[in-house]
Design a protein around this motif. Structure first.
Motif, PDB file in Angstrom:
ATOM      1  N   ASP A  87      27.798  42.442  33.244  1.00  0.00           N
ATOM      2  CA  ASP A  87      27.457  41.382  34.027  1.00  0.00           C
ATOM      3  C   ASP A  87      26.213  40.713  33.484  1.00  0.00           C
ATOM      4  N   GLU A  88      25.674  39.648  34.231  1.00  0.00           N
ATOM      5  CA  GLU A  88      24.498  38.954  33.806  1.00  0.00           C
ATOM      6  C   GLU A  88      22.856  39.607  33.650  1.00  0.00           C
ATOM      7  N   LYS A  89      23.142  40.996  34.120  1.00  0.00           N
ATOM      8  CA  LYS A  89      21.948  41.668  34.345  1.00  0.00           C
ATOM      9  C   LYS A  89      22.201  42.942  33.265  1.00  0.00           C
ATOM     10  N   GLY A  90      23.175  42.716  32.604  1.00  0.00           N
ATOM     11  CA  GLY A  90      23.375  44.104  31.711  1.00  0.00           C
ATOM     12  C   GLY A  90      24.162  45.209  32.003  1.00  0.00           C
ATOM     13  N   GLY A  91      24.653  45.105  33.424  1.00  0.00           N
ATOM     14  CA  GLY A  91      25.299  46.186  33.932  1.00  0.00           C
ATOM     15  C   GLY A  91      26.900  46.322  33.562  1.00  0.00           C
ATOM     16  N   TYR A  92      27.010  47.739  33.446  1.00  0.00           N
ATOM     17  CA  TYR A  92      28.526  47.817  32.974  1.00  0.00           C
ATOM     18  C   TYR A  92      29.568  47.599  34.113  1.00  0.00           C
ATOM     19  N   CYS A  93      30.493  46.856  34.110  1.00  0.00           N
ATOM     20  CA  CYS A  93      31.563  46.384  34.885  1.00  0.00           C
ATOM     21  C   CYS A  93      32.781  46.889  34.661  1.00  0.00           C
ATOM     22  N   GLU A  94      33.637  47.007  35.583  1.00  0.00           N
ATOM     23  CA  GLU A  94      35.140  47.195  35.246  1.00  0.00           C
ATOM     24  C   GLU A  94      35.944  46.626  36.213  1.00  0.00           C
ATOM     25  N   GLU A  95      36.907  45.995  36.079  1.00  0.00           N
ATOM     26  CA  GLU A  95      37.779  45.374  37.007  1.00  0.00           C
ATOM     27  C   GLU A  95      39.149  46.184  36.947  1.00  0.00           C
ATOM     28  N   LEU A  96      39.705  46.716  38.081  1.00  0.00           N
ATOM     29  CA  LEU A  96      40.799  47.062  38.167  1.00  0.00           C
ATOM     30  C   LEU A  96      41.882  46.299  38.798  1.00  0.00           C
ATOM     31  N   ILE A  97      43.004  46.023  38.203  1.00  0.00           N
ATOM     32  CA  ILE A  97      44.051  45.053  38.767  1.00  0.00           C
ATOM     33  C   ILE A  97      45.250  45.586  39.424  1.00  0.00           C
ATOM     34  N   TYR A  98      45.809  45.519  40.472  1.00  0.00           N
ATOM     35  CA  TYR A  98      46.828  46.097  41.158  1.00  0.00           C
ATOM     36  C   TYR A  98      47.731  45.055  41.372  1.00  0.00           C
ATOM     37  N   ARG A  99      49.032  44.746  41.148  1.00  0.00           N
ATOM     38  CA  ARG A  99      50.134  43.974  41.509  1.00  0.00           C
ATOM     39  C   ARG A  99      50.842  44.664  42.760  1.00  0.00           C
ATOM     40  N   GLU A 100      51.079  43.780  43.701  1.00  0.00           N
ATOM     41  CA  GLU A 100      51.936  44.315  44.780  1.00  0.00           C
ATOM     42  C   GLU A 100      52.786  43.286  45.298  1.00  0.00           C
ATOM     43  N   LEU A 101      53.956  43.517  45.540  1.00  0.00           N
ATOM     44  CA  LEU A 101      55.242  42.733  45.762  1.00  0.00           C
ATOM     45  C   LEU A 101      54.906  42.828  47.579  1.00  0.00           C
ATOM     46  N   ILE A 102      54.877  41.742  48.259  1.00  0.00           N
ATOM     47  CA  ILE A 102      54.637  41.527  49.559  1.00  0.00           C
ATOM     48  C   ILE A 102      55.957  40.778  50.055  1.00  0.00           C
ATOM     49  N   ASN A 103      56.588  41.393  51.272  1.00  0.00           N
ATOM     50  CA  ASN A 103      57.651  40.630  51.771  1.00  0.00           C
ATOM     51  C   ASN A 103      57.062  39.887  53.158  1.00  0.00           C
ATOM     52  N   ASN A 104      57.044  38.371  53.081  1.00  0.00           N
ATOM     53  CA  ASN A 104      56.614  37.836  54.007  1.00  0.00           C
ATOM     54  C   ASN A 104      57.864  37.022  54.621  1.00  0.00           C
ATOM     55  N   SER A 105      58.246  37.726  55.767  1.00  0.00           N
ATOM     56  CA  SER A 105      59.501  37.223  56.545  1.00  0.00           C
ATOM     57  C   SER A 105      60.564  36.532  55.622  1.00  0.00           C
ATOM     58  N   GLY A 106      61.102  37.513  54.748  1.00  0.00           N
ATOM     59  CA  GLY A 106      62.065  37.439  53.708  1.00  0.00           C
ATOM     60  C   GLY A 106      61.974  36.766  52.450  1.00  0.00           C
ATOM     61  N   GLU A 107      60.612  36.238  52.415  1.00  0.00           N
ATOM     62  CA  GLU A 107      60.015  35.713  51.067  1.00  0.00           C
ATOM     63  C   GLU A 107      59.054  36.779  50.186  1.00  0.00           C
ATOM     64  N   GLU A 108      59.635  36.926  49.243  1.00  0.00           N
ATOM     65  CA  GLU A 108      58.958  37.845  48.328  1.00  0.00           C
ATOM     66  C   GLU A 108      57.679  37.012  47.700  1.00  0.00           C
ATOM     67  N   ARG A 109      56.392  37.766  47.846  1.00  0.00           N
ATOM     68  CA  ARG A 109      55.135  37.282  47.097  1.00  0.00           C
ATOM     69  C   ARG A 109      54.556  38.383  46.222  1.00  0.00           C
ATOM     70  N   ALA A 110      53.929  37.888  45.113  1.00  0.00           N
ATOM     71  CA  ALA A 110      53.130  38.690  44.457  1.00  0.00           C
ATOM     72  C   ALA A 110      51.852  38.391  44.533  1.00  0.00           C
TER      73      ALA A 110
END
Length: 143
Positions: free
Chosen positions: A57-80
């Protein structure tokens, strides 16, 4: 303590209402991670992420992003959706969710391709029926 109990109760009622309406809920809402938990404890609880970004980051701190994908069913329509968790120096600092646009575009392309295939099949059937009608008319004229 009373405020925390009230907030927990309201959250549970909201989750119940949304589920009963057919609206999908992220597993990270149902089983919310705690800010400050370690990256290893997070992975033990939620599994290996789809992607991981590492940066300072801007202060020199070590950062990690973990990204998870989920499929969500909203009233019959699938969204990721992508749930993104930011760890600073090995501790969960923040999280947010966003629509996975790439996945949504892929679904739209598949739907469009399916519509095109259906139109082609319908047109083939229409042409076959028209050919039969023409053949029948030709036979009737000969007789």
């Amino acid at each position: 303590m009373k405020t925390k109990t009230i907030l927990t109760f309201i959250s549970l009622v909201l989750v119940f209402i949304l589920q009963s309406c057919g609206i999908g809920i992220s597993r990270f809402v149902k089983n919310a991670p705690r800010l400050g938990m370690t990256k290893q404890a997070f992975i033990d609880a939620y599994g290996v992420p789809l992607r991981q970004n590492i940066f300072y980051d801007e202060k020199g701190g070590y950062c990690e992003e973990l990204i998870y994908r989920e499929l969500i069913n909203n009233s019959g329509e699938e969204r990721a959706i992508n749930s993104i968790f930011l760890f600073r120096d090995g501790k969960l600092d923040s999280q947010f969710q966003e629509d996975d646009r790439e996945y949504q575009h892929k679904l739209e392309r598949l739907r469009e391709q399916q519509l095109i295939k259906e139109r082609i099949e319908t047109e083939k059937e229409r042409i076959a029926i028209e050919k039969e009608r023409i053949e029948k008319e030709k036979k009737e004229k000969k007789e």
